[in-house]
Design an enzyme around this catalytic site. Structure first.
Site, mmCIF file in Angstrom:
data_model
loop_
_atom_site.group_PDB
_atom_site.id
_atom_site.type_symbol
_atom_site.label_atom_id
_atom_site.label_comp_id
_atom_site.label_asym_id
_atom_site.label_seq_id
_atom_site.Cartn_x
_atom_site.Cartn_y
_atom_site.Cartn_z
ATOM 1 N N HIS A 155 0.833 -1.212 0.000
ATOM 2 C CA HIS A 155 0.000 0.000 0.000
ATOM 3 C C HIS A 155 0.861 1.253 0.000
ATOM 4 O O HIS A 155 1.813 1.383 0.766
ATOM 5 C CB HIS A 155 -1.024 -0.002 1.138
ATOM 6 C CG HIS A 155 -0.465 0.032 2.528
ATOM 7 N ND1 HIS A 155 -0.140 1.208 3.170
ATOM 8 C CD2 HIS A 155 -0.220 -0.957 3.422
ATOM 9 C CE1 HIS A 155 0.289 0.940 4.399
ATOM 10 N NE2 HIS A 155 0.251 -0.364 4.571
ATOM 11 N N ASP A 207 6.164 0.827 6.692
ATOM 12 C CA ASP A 207 4.719 0.619 6.533
ATOM 13 C C ASP A 207 4.123 1.695 5.629
ATOM 14 O O ASP A 207 3.655 2.709 6.121
ATOM 15 C CB ASP A 207 4.045 0.633 7.908
ATOM 16 C CG ASP A 207 2.581 0.267 7.853
ATOM 17 O OD1 ASP A 207 2.146 -0.349 6.865
ATOM 18 O OD2 ASP A 207 1.854 0.613 8.816
ATOM 19 N N GLU A 223 -4.940 1.887 2.382
ATOM 20 C CA GLU A 223 -5.046 0.727 3.266
ATOM 21 C C GLU A 223 -5.195 1.147 4.719
ATOM 22 O O GLU A 223 -5.923 0.517 5.480
ATOM 23 C CB GLU A 223 -3.802 -0.163 3.104
ATOM 24 C CG GLU A 223 -3.862 -1.476 3.866
ATOM 25 C CD GLU A 223 -3.345 -1.408 5.297
ATOM 26 O OE1 GLU A 223 -3.576 -2.354 6.052
ATOM 27 O OE2 GLU A 223 -2.695 -0.394 5.654
ATOM 28 N N GLU A 224 -4.499 2.216 5.107
ATOM 29 C CA GLU A 224 -4.415 2.560 6.521
ATOM 30 C C GLU A 224 -5.743 2.986 7.139
ATOM 31 O O GLU A 224 -6.035 2.638 8.281
ATOM 32 C CB GLU A 224 -3.371 3.676 6.738
ATOM 33 C CG GLU A 224 -1.940 3.262 6.462
ATOM 34 C CD GLU A 224 -1.396 2.256 7.467
ATOM 35 O OE1 GLU A 224 -2.148 1.792 8.338
ATOM 36 O OE2 GLU A 224 -0.203 1.924 7.362
ATOM 37 N N ASP A 239 3.418 -6.336 3.408
ATOM 38 C CA ASP A 239 2.968 -5.260 4.298
ATOM 39 C C ASP A 239 3.327 -5.594 5.745
ATOM 40 O O ASP A 239 2.500 -5.497 6.645
ATOM 41 C CB ASP A 239 1.457 -5.038 4.152
ATOM 42 C CG ASP A 239 0.968 -3.828 4.961
ATOM 43 O OD1 ASP A 239 1.812 -2.991 5.354
ATOM 44 O OD2 ASP A 239 -0.246 -3.748 5.222
ATOM 45 N N HIS A 255 3.389 2.909 12.592
ATOM 46 C CA HIS A 255 2.497 4.058 12.772
ATOM 47 C C HIS A 255 3.090 5.149 13.670
ATOM 48 O O HIS A 255 2.339 5.939 14.266
ATOM 49 C CB HIS A 255 1.149 3.621 13.363
ATOM 50 C CG HIS A 255 0.365 2.702 12.486
ATOM 51 N ND1 HIS A 255 -0.851 2.167 12.882
ATOM 52 C CD2 HIS A 255 0.604 2.221 11.253
ATOM 53 C CE1 HIS A 255 -1.317 1.382 11.920
ATOM 54 N NE2 HIS A 255 -0.439 1.405 10.910
#
Length: 465
Positions: free
Chosen positions: A280, A292, A326-327, A354, A424
């Site tokens: 992503h 990520d 995606e997030e 991922d 994140h």
């Protein structure tokens, strides 16, 4: 008897020759990746020239344009953008928080708004705190003890679980649904312990959802660093009457148009059988999204580059898909599957990366017993590269919507022990990606795609009812 022996010897020699050819091709792939792979340079640009790529942002659009240019440069048969509407949530000015043990005596703690949260009231929110470990504990407390307070979810990731993704799954519901549940009991706000196995000062954001909570009853939600969570919990034990203050200015704006980025090599023998590899393109905004999922995107792009570099022409159509959103929505994955279904495309395999750019350990597969038995026969080809894990399990969020009785879904499984140190958070940055580990992952993915393309899968027999 003599004829049978000859047949057995011929079969054995054919198997050895096939193994030898596969070993040679896979060796060429690893050699090319470790010496001429492009992924690390692509990631350098994505991370350091563009940065965090939150859906709907200028940076996300810049990433779309950049990756399309790079795919165009590879000489693929086709490169295109697939439009998709995505949510646009903006963080606003940096968040601020402190613990107040008595009037005027405060200690600042690191927090960040959770993706999708509403803002605090003008001037911030200050209230007493109640700590819980679960939704069941929250329910037991009830409205009388929760109303007007800030609910502090402090269930940590389980350190005894070797699979850190399993540990993450064991506590992520408090982040995703914590505000929805706390609002039912009249809470004023929510603070959630960061999903992180180590103690540090980085708050980790992530998506959250209010469910059916009316807009007027939605409460602000933020993540607190693990060190901050430990301090808040200890302070509460010493003095249950402390207050917590936080201020955040995030906002949800109308959806905007963005794109999945797709590149394709058309199959030479079975063009209607489609394999995809992807990651992503969007990321959270605190760091630059290197692990990520910048890593997964550039590894997936490199799969096509490495096949061309080693002179291998896929028999089946191979696509790289860089999914958007995606997030905080999965809009890109859903859109790709929707379009594929409308076109009646026959996807036989989908591989997603991922889980960070760390040392590859193997793959997980979502498939039939028969196809998994076939996949297991390839395992010995990966053992010289210390790839030992071929397991049944989940694949990836973006390829999940493609699931049907025909397709084999797979996820690259790197070593996960350091992944949630960065996930994140502000420290998900380029310098934490090791070039060699990233390139090994790209080679591992390319080798699996090569084997799937060469040998294919068994399709289920459809019985007419």
């Amino acid at each position: 008897m003599k004829n049978l022996l000859v047949i057995l010897l011929l079969c054995a020699s054919s198997y050895v020759l096939a193994q030898s050819a596969d070993e040679q091709q896979i060796k060429k792939i690893y050699d090319a990746s470790l010496t001429e792979g492009k992924g690390y340079d692509w990631l350098n640009y994505l991370s350091n020239q563009i940065g965090g790529r939150l859906s709907g942002s200028v940076q996300a659009q810049q990433a779309v344009e950049y990756t399309k240019r790079q795919l165009d440069s590879l000489g693929l048969d086709r490169v295109w953008l697939q439009p998709v509407m995505v949510p646009k949530w903006v963080r606003g000015v940096p968040e601020f928080a402190y613990i107040e043990t008595r009037p005027g005596l405060t200690t600042n703690v690191p927090i960040c708004a959770l993706g999708g949260s509403v803002a605090t009231p003008d001037g911030g929110l200050k209230a007493n705190v109640i700590e819980v470990q679960s939704f069941e504990e929250l329910e037991a407390l009830g409205t009388d003890r929760v109303r007007g307070k800030i609910v502090f979810y402090n269930r940590p990731m389980d350190p005894t679980l070797i699979s850190t993704f399993e540990a993450y799954g064991g506590c992520v519901n408090q982040r995703y649904s914590g505000a929805e549940q706390a609002a039912k009991y009249g809470a004023a706000g929510v603070i959630v312990r960061s999903m992180n196995l180590r103690l540090d000062d980085y708050p980790h954001t992530g998506s959250m959802n209010y469910g059916d909570t009316p807009v007027t009853q939605r409460i602000p939600a933020a993540a607190i660093s693990t060190n901050g969570a430990e301090l808040l919990s200890t302070t509460l034990k010493l003095n249950p009457n402390i207050q917590f203050y936080f201020n955040q200015n995030c906002k949800q704006l109308p959806d905007v148009e963005s794109y999945n980025v797709i590149g394709e090599i058309t199959g030479s023998e079975y063009p209607n059988e489609v394999m995809i590899v992807g990651g992503h393109l969007d990321s959270w905004d605190l760091g630059d999204g290197s692990h990520d999922d910048g890593a997964g995107c550039v590894q997936s792009m490199d799969v096509l580059h490495l096949l061309k570099k080693t002179g291998y022409q896929p028999k089946r159509t191979l696509r790289v898909v860089l999914f958007m959103n995606e997030e905080n929505g999965l809009r890109g994955g859903n859109k790709y599957a929707e379009v594929a279904k409308k076109k009646s495309e026959n996807h036989i395999f989908a591989l997603e990366s991922d889980a960070g750019g760390f040392t590859p350990r193997g793959f997980s597969f979502d498939c039939s017993d028969e196809n998994f038995k076939k996949i297991e026969t390839w395992k010995t080809l990966f053992e010289p590269y210390l790839i030992h894990m071929f397991v049944r399990g989940g694949s990836g969020a973006d390829v999940g919507p493609l699931k049907n009785e025909n397709i084999v879904l797979s996820g690259l499984r790197p070593d996960s022990q350091r992944y949630f140190d960065h996930h994140h958070a502000e420290n998900d940055t380029f310098e934490h990606v090791n070039k060699r580990e990233l390139q090994l992952g790209a080679a591992t993915m390319t080798s699996l795609i090569y084997l799937v393309d060469k040998y294919g899968f068994t399709q289920p027999i459809k019985v007419k009812g």
